[in-house]
Design a protein around this motif. Structure first.
Motif, short mmCIF file in Angstrom:
data_model
loop_
_atom_site.label_atom_id
_atom_site.label_comp_id
_atom_site.label_asym_id
_atom_site.label_seq_id
_atom_site.Cartn_x
_atom_site.Cartn_y
_atom_site.Cartn_z
N GLY A 1 -41.32 50.65 5.53
CA GLY A 1 -41.57 49.31 6.06
C GLY A 1 -40.59 48.25 5.62
O GLY A 1 -40.62 47.12 6.14
N THR A 2 -39.68 48.58 4.68
CA THR A 2 -38.70 47.60 4.22
C THR A 2 -37.74 47.23 5.36
O THR A 2 -37.11 48.09 5.94
N LYS A 3 -37.68 45.93 5.65
CA LYS A 3 -36.74 45.48 6.67
C LYS A 3 -35.41 45.17 5.98
O LYS A 3 -35.20 44.09 5.47
N ALA A 4 -34.51 46.16 5.97
CA ALA A 4 -33.25 46.01 5.23
C ALA A 4 -32.23 45.23 6.02
O ALA A 4 -31.45 44.46 5.47
N ILE A 5 -32.20 45.40 7.34
CA ILE A 5 -31.28 44.65 8.20
C ILE A 5 -32.07 44.07 9.37
O ILE A 5 -32.74 44.78 10.09
N LYS A 6 -31.95 42.75 9.50
CA LYS A 6 -32.80 42.06 10.49
C LYS A 6 -31.96 41.45 11.60
O LYS A 6 -31.96 40.24 11.78
N GLY A 7 -31.20 42.28 12.29
CA GLY A 7 -30.43 41.75 13.42
C GLY A 7 -29.10 41.19 13.00
O GLY A 7 -28.99 40.00 12.69
N MET A 8 -28.08 42.02 12.96
CA MET A 8 -26.73 41.56 12.60
C MET A 8 -25.81 41.84 13.78
O MET A 8 -25.93 42.87 14.44
N ARG B 1 -26.52 39.32 -2.53
CA ARG B 1 -27.26 39.73 -3.72
C ARG B 1 -27.66 41.19 -3.64
O ARG B 1 -27.65 41.81 -2.58
N SER B 2 -28.04 41.73 -4.78
CA SER B 2 -28.55 43.09 -4.83
C SER B 2 -29.78 43.18 -3.94
O SER B 2 -30.66 42.33 -4.02
N GLY B 3 -29.80 44.18 -3.06
CA GLY B 3 -30.93 44.34 -2.16
C GLY B 3 -30.80 43.58 -0.86
O GLY B 3 -31.69 43.61 -0.01
N ALA B 4 -29.66 42.90 -0.67
CA ALA B 4 -29.47 42.11 0.55
C ALA B 4 -29.31 43.00 1.78
O ALA B 4 -29.56 42.57 2.91
N GLY B 5 -28.89 44.25 1.58
CA GLY B 5 -28.74 45.19 2.69
C GLY B 5 -27.30 45.61 2.95
O GLY B 5 -27.00 46.18 4.00
N LYS B 6 -26.41 45.37 2.00
CA LYS B 6 -25.00 45.69 2.19
C LYS B 6 -24.76 47.20 2.35
O LYS B 6 -24.07 47.62 3.28
N SER B 7 -25.32 47.97 1.45
CA SER B 7 -25.12 49.42 1.52
C SER B 7 -25.74 49.99 2.80
O SER B 7 -25.16 50.86 3.44
N THR B 8 -26.93 49.50 3.11
CA THR B 8 -27.59 49.97 4.32
C THR B 8 -26.73 49.70 5.54
O THR B 8 -26.54 50.58 6.40
N LEU B 9 -26.18 48.51 5.60
CA LEU B 9 -25.33 48.13 6.74
C LEU B 9 -24.16 49.10 6.87
O LEU B 9 -23.89 49.65 7.95
N LEU B 10 -23.46 49.34 5.76
CA LEU B 10 -22.28 50.21 5.80
C LEU B 10 -22.64 51.61 6.29
O LEU B 10 -21.93 52.21 7.08
N ARG B 11 -23.79 52.11 5.81
CA ARG B 11 -24.19 53.46 6.17
C ARG B 11 -24.68 53.56 7.62
O ARG B 11 -24.70 54.66 8.19
N ILE C 1 -14.85 36.93 5.25
CA ILE C 1 -15.98 37.22 4.38
C ILE C 1 -17.28 37.11 5.16
O ILE C 1 -17.47 36.16 5.95
N ILE C 2 -18.13 38.13 5.01
CA ILE C 2 -19.45 38.08 5.63
C ILE C 2 -20.48 37.99 4.49
O ILE C 2 -20.50 38.84 3.60
N GLY C 3 -21.24 36.93 4.51
CA GLY C 3 -22.26 36.74 3.49
C GLY C 3 -23.60 37.22 4.03
O GLY C 3 -24.02 36.83 5.10
N VAL C 4 -24.25 38.10 3.26
CA VAL C 4 -25.51 38.68 3.71
C VAL C 4 -26.62 38.24 2.77
O VAL C 4 -26.45 38.27 1.54
N ARG C 5 -27.73 37.83 3.35
CA ARG C 5 -28.85 37.41 2.53
C ARG C 5 -30.12 37.93 3.17
O ARG C 5 -30.40 37.64 4.33
#
Ligand SMILES: Nc1ncnc2c1ncn2[C@@H]1O[C@H](COP(=O)(O)OP(=O)(O)OP(=O)(O)O)[C@@H](O)[C@H]1O
Ligand SMILES: [Mg+2]
Lengths: 269, 254
Positions: free
Chosen positions: A17-24, A39-49, A219-223
């Protein structure tokens, strides 16, 4: 010019149920070097994968060189992945195997099951692997076991492995987070040089804002799973960084920065 | 710490009275254990000692048979187990639905002891080496699959992910990543399996599976007790020797 990679309204919800990426949404051009910060947990790794389907996206569209990544399956996924190099924070070499074999693994995506299973790499591939090792300064380590190398050396092998793929896009997930500052610089230099030479874009997740500002052209800032900044390193203001990293704007800056979707500029409202 | 609460007292009373009841129900006389012990020792002393090695060539043939049986059985079980266990680990299975199937096969094989397999096989295949080897393979695959699957479960996910990210297929990831990475653990288990099968082979032979167990059984049937003792001594030497050798190899590997 056509973008190499195009991401549209990408969403990822993990099974729990974790919403890691909410429409990018964003496009990447071939001459861009993009740092993703957050920040840690912002969804950077998820996005890359999601970009090479190591993680399947929940919805939205990722297009890489006119092929849909999000809708690809089976052999098509493999053909896409082999054109995208990726570097990890923990290097992820097969550490009981020799350095040169680890570099050659970059060719597996181009081989059939039998060739790959027995490691029957062509002599062209072998020469190329040696040249790449030479290039990253590890020509003398080719026959050592990968786990005999230092962290920085292992990361260079990982870079050689990714280059071995002849990638059209290079991804890096916090490639310098486990390295000392000096080694970190050599790794970032190497990634920048190699991708510039090949004329391919680099997307790199970074924790160090100063490094991001030095190396990136964008630079892309993710929050919290959303892009809150997308622009040049110069336009990245102190307020913006606060917003990206603290989750809340400090009292001094009570107004809230918002990304203007068309101009990619941040405005305070 | 055990406390003398009434609950504990009740449990202890229950356990002790169950022993009493079991003895009564099965007509087992505990006193007999002690009285017959001296008889047993006297019998062993008079009839089984000293060991008689006159038939040593005969004995050696069975002993060698045992080693061959165990080697073949271990080798084949390791190969089969590798294939099944790759499916029986959630981290390495090529397709999700193979996982429960592989697990199921392993559990079924594991619940049936090798001696039962021999008994079944002797009926269909006949007395001899073939039944013994088959039984060892079936039992071996059962527990080796589980052992290997646990090795794969502990594989570092990152290394496999990195290989998949290069566009490598399942066969590539297994052959270039998973197998080289887990080879020492796999070999260690294979050595242990060999060691184990040597010990297992005695009882397998006794129920008709060939090898040294068969020799022991034969000697008893022919009342050649001293020859049987000779077989036991040789078997003991073999077991200790193999265990020593495999332990040494294993230490080198890990
Ligand atoms: N496999 C998973 N299952 C469920 N939730 C996950 C999983 N992986 C990540 N998450 C969650 O998704 C969110 C984004 O995680 P992600 O790893 O992408 O963040 P990140 O920006 O890379 O963080 P870091 O800087 O710590 O690496 C986090 O809330 C995380 O807890
Ligand atoms: Mg991360």
């Amino acid at each position: 010019m056509k973008p190499i990679l195009s991401v549209r309204d990408l969403q990822k919800v993990y099974p729990d149920g974790t919403k890691a990426i909410k429409g990018m949404s964003f496009d990447i051009m071939s001459d861009e070097r993009v740092a993703i910060i957050g920040r840690s947990g912002a969804g950077k790794s998820t996005l890359l994968r999601c970009l090479n389907q190591l993680i399947p996206a929940t919805s939205g569209e990722v297009t890489f060189l006119d092929q849909s990544v999000t809708r690809a399956s089976g052999g098509a996924v493999r053909r896409i992945r082999r054109q995208i190099g990726i570097i990890f924070q923990q290097f992820h070499l097969v550490d009981r195997v020799s350095v040169i074999d680890n570099v050659l693994h970059g060719r597996l995506g181009y081989m059939n099951a039998l060739q790959g299973a027995f490691g029957l790499y062509s002599s062209v591939d072998r020469k190329r692997a040696e040249a790449l090792l030479e290039r990253v300064g590890l020509g003398d380590k080719a026959n050592q076991r990968a786990d005999a190398l230092s962290g920085g050396q292992q990361q260079r092998v990982a870079i050689a492995r990714a280059c071995m793929q002849n990638p059209k896009l290079m991804l890096a997930d916090e490639p310098i987070a486990s390295l000392d500052p000096v080694t970190a610089i050599t790794i970032m230099d190497m990634l920048t040089q190699l991708t510039t030479e090949q004329n391919i874009p680099l997307i790199v997740n970074l924790h160090q804002v100063d490094v991001a500002k030095t190396y990136a052209t964008r630079i892309i800032g993710v929050r919290a799973g959303e892009i809150v900044y997308d622009g040049t390193p110069d336009d990245l203001t102190e307020e913006m960084l606060n917003w990206i990293y603290q989750g809340e704007v400090t009292q001094l800056h009570a107004s809230k920065p918002v990304l203007n979707k068309e101009s990619h500029k941040v405005v305070l409202v | 710490m055990l406390q003398l609460r009434w609950k504990n007292m009740l449990v202890i009373t229950f356990l002790v009275s169950m022993v009493g009841w079991s003895c009564v129900a099965s007509e087992f006389k505990p006193v007999m254990v002690i009285t017959s012990m001296s008889d047993a020792f006297a019998y062993i002393w008079n009839d089984f000692l000293p060991p008689d090695f006159v038939n040593w060539q005969h004995m050696l043939k069975y002993l060698l048979d045992t080693i061959y049986m165990c080697y073949i059985a271990t080798f084949i079980s390791v190969v089969i187990s590798l294939f099944i266990s790759l499916c029986a680990s959630q981290t390495t299975t090529p397709v999700k639905w193979l996982y429960p199937i592989a697990r199921g096969i392993a559990s079924v094989l594991r619940t049936i002891p090798s001696t039962v397999w021999v008994l079944l096989l002797v009926v269909s295949v006949g007395i001899g080496l073939t039944s013994g080897v088959l039984a060892m393979i079936l039992a071996g695959v059962g527990w080796l699959t589980r052992a290997f699957a646990e090795v794969f479960d502990e594989m570092k996910q990152g290394q496999m992910e990195a290989l998949r990210a290069t566009g490598a297929g399942w066969v590539h990831v297994v052959s270039q990543g998973i197998l080289p990475q887990s080879l020492p653990a796999i070999l260690a288990w294979a050595l242990y399996a060999f060691d184990n099968s040597i010990r297992d082979s005695t009882i397998i032979g006794m129920v008709g599976g060939g090898g040294i167990g068969f020799y022991l059984q034969e000697s008893v049937k022919l009342f050649q007790f001293q020859e049987m003792t000779a077989g036991l001594v040789a078997l003991l030497a073999l077991i200790i020797g193999i265990e020593f050798a495999t332990n040494m190899l294993r230490r080198k590997l890990l």
